[in-house]
Design a protein around this motif. Structure first.
Motif, mmCIF file in Angstrom:
data_model
loop_
_atom_site.group_PDB
_atom_site.id
_atom_site.type_symbol
_atom_site.label_atom_id
_atom_site.label_comp_id
_atom_site.label_asym_id
_atom_site.label_seq_id
_atom_site.Cartn_x
_atom_site.Cartn_y
_atom_site.Cartn_z
ATOM 1 N N ARG A 1 -26.180 39.603 -60.924
ATOM 2 C CA ARG A 1 -27.534 40.060 -60.601
ATOM 3 C C ARG A 1 -28.329 40.370 -61.871
ATOM 4 N N GLN A 2 -27.671 40.996 -62.827
ATOM 5 C CA GLN A 2 -28.330 41.310 -64.093
ATOM 6 C C GLN A 2 -28.754 40.029 -64.814
ATOM 7 N N LEU A 3 -27.890 39.013 -64.805
ATOM 8 C CA LEU A 3 -28.211 37.749 -65.464
ATOM 9 C C LEU A 3 -29.354 37.027 -64.759
ATOM 10 N N LEU A 4 -29.382 37.091 -63.435
ATOM 11 C CA LEU A 4 -30.463 36.447 -62.681
ATOM 12 C C LEU A 4 -31.818 37.063 -63.012
ATOM 13 N N LEU A 5 -31.818 38.371 -63.244
ATOM 14 C CA LEU A 5 -33.076 39.077 -63.504
ATOM 15 C C LEU A 5 -33.476 39.050 -64.970
ATOM 16 N N GLU B 1 -25.691 49.969 -60.724
ATOM 17 C CA GLU B 1 -25.199 49.901 -62.094
ATOM 18 C C GLU B 1 -24.508 51.206 -62.470
ATOM 19 N N ARG B 2 -23.544 51.100 -63.358
ATOM 20 C CA ARG B 2 -22.675 52.243 -63.657
ATOM 21 C C ARG B 2 -23.045 52.921 -64.967
ATOM 22 N N GLN B 3 -22.811 54.226 -64.990
ATOM 23 C CA GLN B 3 -22.875 54.943 -66.260
ATOM 24 C C GLN B 3 -21.752 54.377 -67.136
ATOM 25 N N ARG B 4 -22.096 53.958 -68.330
ATOM 26 C CA ARG B 4 -21.132 53.222 -69.132
ATOM 27 C C ARG B 4 -19.870 54.010 -69.460
ATOM 28 N N LEU C 1 -20.410 40.552 -59.405
ATOM 29 C CA LEU C 1 -21.687 40.335 -58.730
ATOM 30 C C LEU C 1 -22.811 41.155 -59.369
ATOM 31 N N GLN C 2 -22.494 42.356 -59.824
ATOM 32 C CA GLN C 2 -23.503 43.163 -60.517
ATOM 33 C C GLN C 2 -23.910 42.499 -61.825
ATOM 34 N N SER D 1 -9.332 44.301 -55.986
ATOM 35 C CA SER D 1 -10.007 43.011 -55.799
ATOM 36 C C SER D 1 -11.467 43.204 -55.424
ATOM 37 N N ARG D 2 -11.745 44.188 -54.573
ATOM 38 C CA ARG D 2 -13.122 44.443 -54.156
ATOM 39 C C ARG D 2 -13.945 45.020 -55.309
ATOM 40 N N TYR D 3 -13.350 45.937 -56.032
ATOM 41 C CA TYR D 3 -14.039 46.544 -57.175
ATOM 42 C C TYR D 3 -14.365 45.478 -58.221
ATOM 43 N N TYR D 4 -13.432 44.599 -58.482
ATOM 44 C CA TYR D 4 -13.608 43.512 -59.454
ATOM 45 C C TYR D 4 -14.738 42.579 -59.005
ATOM 46 N N LEU D 5 -14.728 42.231 -57.722
ATOM 47 C CA LEU D 5 -15.771 41.351 -57.177
ATOM 48 C C LEU D 5 -17.149 41.972 -57.360
ATOM 49 N N GLU D 6 -17.265 43.266 -57.098
ATOM 50 C CA GLU D 6 -18.557 43.931 -57.247
ATOM 51 C C GLU D 6 -18.997 43.980 -58.706
ATOM 52 N N LEU D 7 -18.062 44.164 -59.630
ATOM 53 C CA LEU D 7 -18.406 44.111 -61.055
ATOM 54 C C LEU D 7 -19.001 42.752 -61.419
#
Length: 314
Positions: free
Chosen positions: A266-270, A193-196, A262-263, A254-260
């Motif tokens: 993951r947050q929604l799943l938890l 997760e990123r520093q906002r 997916l992160q 594209s890779r950076y966007y995909l990771e955003l």
């Protein structure tokens, strides 16, 4: 290397950890880090030896102890201490299997040339002080990082997430769950997760196009934009946009966007009770198999396994 790999340190032997406080004992960076670890020490008894020192109580000539993990800690507003005590503390920490810094100490280690080629999580407020180290260390916008033997955390409120992640990695989710309950903590933010405000703080003035592109991505997770669309919206060619992402974020758009996406998934799943299919759709995945494959490639487990992890913790 992932934080899960740290589990081997506690197999068959008491784990030894050193924390050197180079700042204020009342700081959020220090309190957030040390509280969960002290609770873990009480729960585990002789299975976990935690030693706390200050610069004044750290030996001036090396350390004879064998530490598994050693961290130098300071609030982000703490000025660098005198060179002698600082170097003694650094020397003591470097002897551990895994070592690093929290808060301002991350900057001190990088400025000393000890993070060359290493991914580090630096407090966003200190990004203005990084001109001399950016060519050596690799700054990331994440809350914390593990790169080889090097640990780093941006400090502040992220210190407690970092500490609880260490607890889970070293001693398992049962111990972590007990500490979360004792501290009334519902969710632990992950290393990815990123520093906002980290991106804005680092690139907002110098690279406004990059900052604008990331903002567009964050605002369009459910219906992702194409790389060409983003480039057009920020007034760049696709090649110029890709060059900016590669230079400053070490990734293609594209890779950076995909990771955003997916992160966020993951947050929604938890954190929610949305079904796995709903979560995938909310993060721009129309295909369940694509969602599961991409999620597994990034996190090492499937969305179903991530949801089961939440239920097991509950």
């Amino acid at each position: 290397m992932s934080f899960a790999d740290l589990a081997r340190l506690s197999r068959g032997q008491p784990l030894r950890m050193l924390l050197v406080n180079a700042g204020d004992v009342e700081s959020l960076a220090w309190a957030g880090l040390v509280q969960p670890l002290r609770l873990a020490q009480r729960m585990l008894g002789s299975g976990f030896a935690l030693e706390v020192r200050t610069l004044a109580t750290t030996p001036a000539v090396g350390c004879s102890e064998d530490w598994h993990i050693a961290l130098l800690v300071a609030d982000e507003q703490q000025p660098a201490p005198a060179d002698g005590p600082l170097q003694a503390a650094i020397a003591c920490c470097r002897g551990a299997d895994y070592w690093g810094g929290v808060g301002a100490a991350v900057l001190w280690l990088a400025a000393a040339g000890l993070a060359a080629g290493v991914r580090i999580a630096l407090p966003w407020a200190l990004y203005a002080d990084t001109e001399e180290i950016t060519q050596r260390a690799i700054l990331t916008p994440h809350l914390f990082e593990l790169d080889g033997r090097h640990l780093s955390c941006c400090g502040g409120a992220a210190s407690i997430d970092f500490s609880l992640t260490l607890v889970e990695s070293l001693f398992g989710n049962v111990v972590q769950a007990a500490i979360k309950e004792a501290l009334c903590i519902d969710r632990v933010r992950g290393a990815d997760e990123r520093q906002r405000v980290a991106l804005q703080a680092r690139f907002g003035a110098l690279q406004p196009k990059l900052s604008e592109a990331v903002t567009l991505m964050e605002a369009n997770l459910e219906e992702p934009l194409s790389t060409d669309d983003i480039a057009n919206l920020v007034g760049l060619s696709r090649r110029q946009l890709e060059r900016l992402f590669k230079q400053y974020l070490g990734s293609l758009p594209s890779r950076y966007y995909l990771e955003l996406r997916l992160q966020r998934a993951r947050q929604l799943l938890l954190d929610t009770n949305h079904s796995i299919v709903q979560v995938g759709l909310m993060c721009g995945f129309s295909s369940g198999s694509h969602f599961s494959t991409a999620f597994g490639a990034l996190f090492g487990n499937t969305p179903r396994e991530e949801r089961q992890r939440k239920l097991a913790g509950a």
